[in-house]
Design a protein around this motif. Structure first.
Motif, PDB file in Angstrom:
ATOM      1  N   GLY A  50      -1.034  -2.431  -6.759  1.00  0.00           N
ATOM      2  CA  GLY A  50      -0.954  -1.905  -5.398  1.00  0.00           C
ATOM      3  C   GLY A  50      -2.231  -1.187  -5.009  1.00  0.00           C
ATOM      4  N   THR A  51      -2.272  -0.734  -3.773  1.00  0.00           N
ATOM      5  CA  THR A  51      -3.408   0.027  -3.260  1.00  0.00           C
ATOM      6  C   THR A  51      -2.905   1.391  -2.804  1.00  0.00           C
ATOM      7  OG1 THR A  51      -4.448  -2.035  -2.508  1.00  0.00           O
ATOM      8  CG2 THR A  51      -5.316   0.036  -1.609  1.00  0.00           C
ATOM      9  N   PHE A  52      -3.516   2.455  -3.318  1.00  0.00           N
ATOM     10  CA  PHE A  52      -3.071   3.816  -3.055  1.00  0.00           C
ATOM     11  C   PHE A  52      -4.108   4.549  -2.208  1.00  0.00           C
ATOM     12  CE2 PHE A  52      -0.756   2.453  -6.704  1.00  0.00           C
ATOM     13  CZ  PHE A  52       0.439   3.159  -6.725  1.00  0.00           C
ATOM     14  N   PHE A  53      -3.712   4.958  -1.011  1.00  0.00           N
ATOM     15  CA  PHE A  53      -4.586   5.741  -0.145  1.00  0.00           C
ATOM     16  C   PHE A  53      -4.297   7.215  -0.388  1.00  0.00           C
ATOM     17  CE2 PHE A  53      -4.640   1.592   1.777  1.00  0.00           C
ATOM     18  CZ  PHE A  53      -5.978   1.441   2.113  1.00  0.00           C
ATOM     19  N   ASN A 105      -9.268   6.021   0.529  1.00  0.00           N
ATOM     20  CA  ASN A 105      -9.444   7.357   1.105  1.00  0.00           C
ATOM     21  C   ASN A 105      -8.441   7.567   2.236  1.00  0.00           C
ATOM     22  OD1 ASN A 105     -10.474   9.469   2.860  1.00  0.00           O
ATOM     23  ND2 ASN A 105     -12.454   9.282   1.854  1.00  0.00           N
ATOM     24  N   HIS A 106      -7.760   8.729   2.212  1.00  0.00           N
ATOM     25  CA  HIS A 106      -6.778   9.061   3.260  1.00  0.00           C
ATOM     26  C   HIS A 106      -7.059  10.460   3.826  1.00  0.00           C
ATOM     27  CE1 HIS A 106      -3.283   8.018   5.512  1.00  0.00           C
ATOM     28  NE2 HIS A 106      -2.422   8.825   4.892  1.00  0.00           N
ATOM     29  N   THR A 107      -8.342  10.817   3.861  1.00  0.00           N
ATOM     30  CA  THR A 107      -8.874  12.131   4.259  1.00  0.00           C
ATOM     31  C   THR A 107      -8.589  13.186   3.194  1.00  0.00           C
ATOM     32  OG1 THR A 107      -7.000  13.023   5.540  1.00  0.00           O
ATOM     33  CG2 THR A 107      -8.604  11.606   6.714  1.00  0.00           C
ATOM     34  N   THR A 139       0.844  -1.203   0.000  1.00  0.00           N
ATOM     35  CA  THR A 139       0.000   0.000   0.000  1.00  0.00           C
ATOM     36  C   THR A 139       0.879   1.252   0.000  1.00  0.00           C
ATOM     37  OG1 THR A 139      -0.146   0.134   2.431  1.00  0.00           O
ATOM     38  CG2 THR A 139      -1.761  -1.255   1.302  1.00  0.00           C
ATOM     39  N   PHE A 140       0.311   2.321  -0.565  1.00  0.00           N
ATOM     40  CA  PHE A 140       1.023   3.598  -0.671  1.00  0.00           C
ATOM     41  C   PHE A 140       0.135   4.711  -0.128  1.00  0.00           C
ATOM     42  CE2 PHE A 140       2.356   0.788  -4.066  1.00  0.00           C
ATOM     43  CZ  PHE A 140       3.744   0.841  -4.016  1.00  0.00           C
ATOM     44  N   ASP A 141       0.701   5.549   0.723  1.00  0.00           N
ATOM     45  CA  ASP A 141      -0.039   6.658   1.328  1.00  0.00           C
ATOM     46  C   ASP A 141       0.424   8.008   0.794  1.00  0.00           C
ATOM     47  OD1 ASP A 141      -1.285   4.759   2.855  1.00  0.00           O
ATOM     48  OD2 ASP A 141      -0.732   5.617   4.788  1.00  0.00           O
ATOM     49  N   LEU A 155     -12.568   1.933   1.111  1.00  0.00           N
ATOM     50  CA  LEU A 155     -11.410   1.662   1.962  1.00  0.00           C
ATOM     51  C   LEU A 155     -10.883   2.981   2.525  1.00  0.00           C
ATOM     52  CD1 LEU A 155      -9.514  -0.857  -0.361  1.00  0.00           C
ATOM     53  CD2 LEU A 155     -11.366  -1.314   1.259  1.00  0.00           C
ATOM     54  N   PHE A 156     -10.556   2.986   3.805  1.00  0.00           N
ATOM     55  CA  PHE A 156     -10.086   4.207   4.462  1.00  0.00           C
ATOM     56  C   PHE A 156      -8.905   3.901   5.363  1.00  0.00           C
ATOM     57  CE2 PHE A 156     -10.215   6.860   8.360  1.00  0.00           C
ATOM     58  CZ  PHE A 156      -9.865   8.074   7.781  1.00  0.00           C
ATOM     59  N   ARG A 157      -7.908   4.755   5.303  1.00  0.00           N
ATOM     60  CA  ARG A 157      -6.762   4.652   6.222  1.00  0.00           C
ATOM     61  C   ARG A 157      -6.592   5.977   6.957  1.00  0.00           C
ATOM     62  NH1 ARG A 157      -1.497   2.145   3.928  1.00  0.00           N
ATOM     63  NH2 ARG A 157      -2.418   0.234   4.778  1.00  0.00           N
ATOM     64  N   PRO A 158      -6.663   5.965   8.290  1.00  0.00           N
ATOM     65  CA  PRO A 158      -6.496   7.194   9.068  1.00  0.00           C
ATOM     66  C   PRO A 158      -5.079   7.756   8.912  1.00  0.00           C
ATOM     67  CG  PRO A 158      -7.410   5.418  10.417  1.00  0.00           C
ATOM     68  CD  PRO A 158      -6.921   4.805   9.148  1.00  0.00           C
ATOM     69  N   PRO A 159      -4.937   9.073   8.795  1.00  0.00           N
ATOM     70  CA  PRO A 159      -3.601   9.677   8.748  1.00  0.00           C
ATOM     71  C   PRO A 159      -2.764   9.274   9.957  1.00  0.00           C
ATOM     72  CG  PRO A 159      -5.258  11.290   8.143  1.00  0.00           C
ATOM     73  CD  PRO A 159      -6.000  10.081   8.619  1.00  0.00           C
TER      74      PRO A 159
END
Length: 257
Positions: free
Chosen positions: A96-99, A124-126, A73-75, A162-166
């Motif tokens: 890959g998965t990009f947030f 989603n990464h906000t 994954t990439f943020d 899909l969501f990843r918190p900062p």
């Protein structure tokens, strides 16, 4: 989350007992401070460690994954550097998965579409990824998630689930916000620290040490060092017969509405 409730109940009971003991001079007054300190320590760990599941459920790895599957994954993108990341992924035919951060999507809509055209997954990464975003109230944090969803959908036609918190930070307000929006929270169990570690060898060692099926690797597509590390990582995965999959495939969940 159940663990948090149990810890809070035990802390309250222990506090009542300690107050009684202090009142009858059975224990010194500072024993209460020890209890408060321990509670704060556990809570801080829960806030900073997304894998703890202290405030909300997150998907950090899948030990039941069949075969030798891992997810990369990439943020923090999209970014100009993302184009180099895409070249490496394409070279090895890896997805890959990009947030993505909403304001970055506004800056680089064409790169967002390049990611999707290459069959990678967007999360989603906000919207702002503000440095103090973990201090936001529930309503404001909810808007951060919704605004990012809207700009991603406006440009790509896809609304992420899909969501990843900062920073991987979690707290009760973030938990309530995610419950409102209905996203699956995605964490990791292999953190590269590619934003702070200047050594490619150290970063690569961090993400490959004891790597096993079902692991989720965290990288950042905003860093040039990550391009080199990524190629070395993909070569390592090839040599060791790992298969790279996207987050939705690893956990058998939907990526988009």
């Amino acid at each position: 989350m159940l663990v948090r409730h149990i810890i809070n109940i035990v802390s309250v009971i222990a506090g009542v007992l300690l107050i009684s003991a202090v009142s009858f001079n059975k224990l010194p007054w500072w024993s209460l401070l020890v209890l408060v300190f321990l509670w704060l320590l556990v809570t801080a760990y829960g806030v900073a460690n997304i894998r703890s599941g202290y405030f909300l459920k997150s998907l950090n790895s899948n030990p039941d994954a069949e075969g030798k599957k891992i997810a990369i994954t990439f943020d923090d993108g999209p970014d100009q550097n993302t184009l180099e990341i895409l070249k490496v992924l394409d070279k090895y035919d890896v997805k890959g998965t990009f947030f993505c951060i909403g304001k970055q999507v506004e800056k680089h809509p064409e790169i967002l579409n390049r990611i999707i055209e290459a069959k990678h997954i967007i999360g989603n990464h906000t919207f702002s990824h503000d440095k103090l975003i973990d201090l936001y109230g529930t309503d404001r944090f909810t808007e951060e998630i919704k605004d990012a969803d809207e700009i991603i959908e406006k440009i790509s036609g896809k609304r992420p689930l899909l969501f990843r918190p900062p920073y991987g930070i979690t707290n009760p307000k973030i938990a309530r916000a995610v419950k409102k929006t209905g996203h699956a929270v995605i964490g990791w169990n292999k953190r590269s620290f590619d934003t702070t570690i200047p050594s490619e060898k150290v970063i690569l060692r961090r993400v490959t040490k004891n790597l096993k099926s079902g692991d989720v690797i965290l990288l950042h597509d905003t860093k040039s060092i990550t391009v080199t590390v990524l190629e070395q990582l993909l070569l390592f995965l090839q040599r060791n017969n790992f298969t790279t999959v996207t987050i939705d495939e690893l956990f058998s969940i939907q990526a988009y509405v």
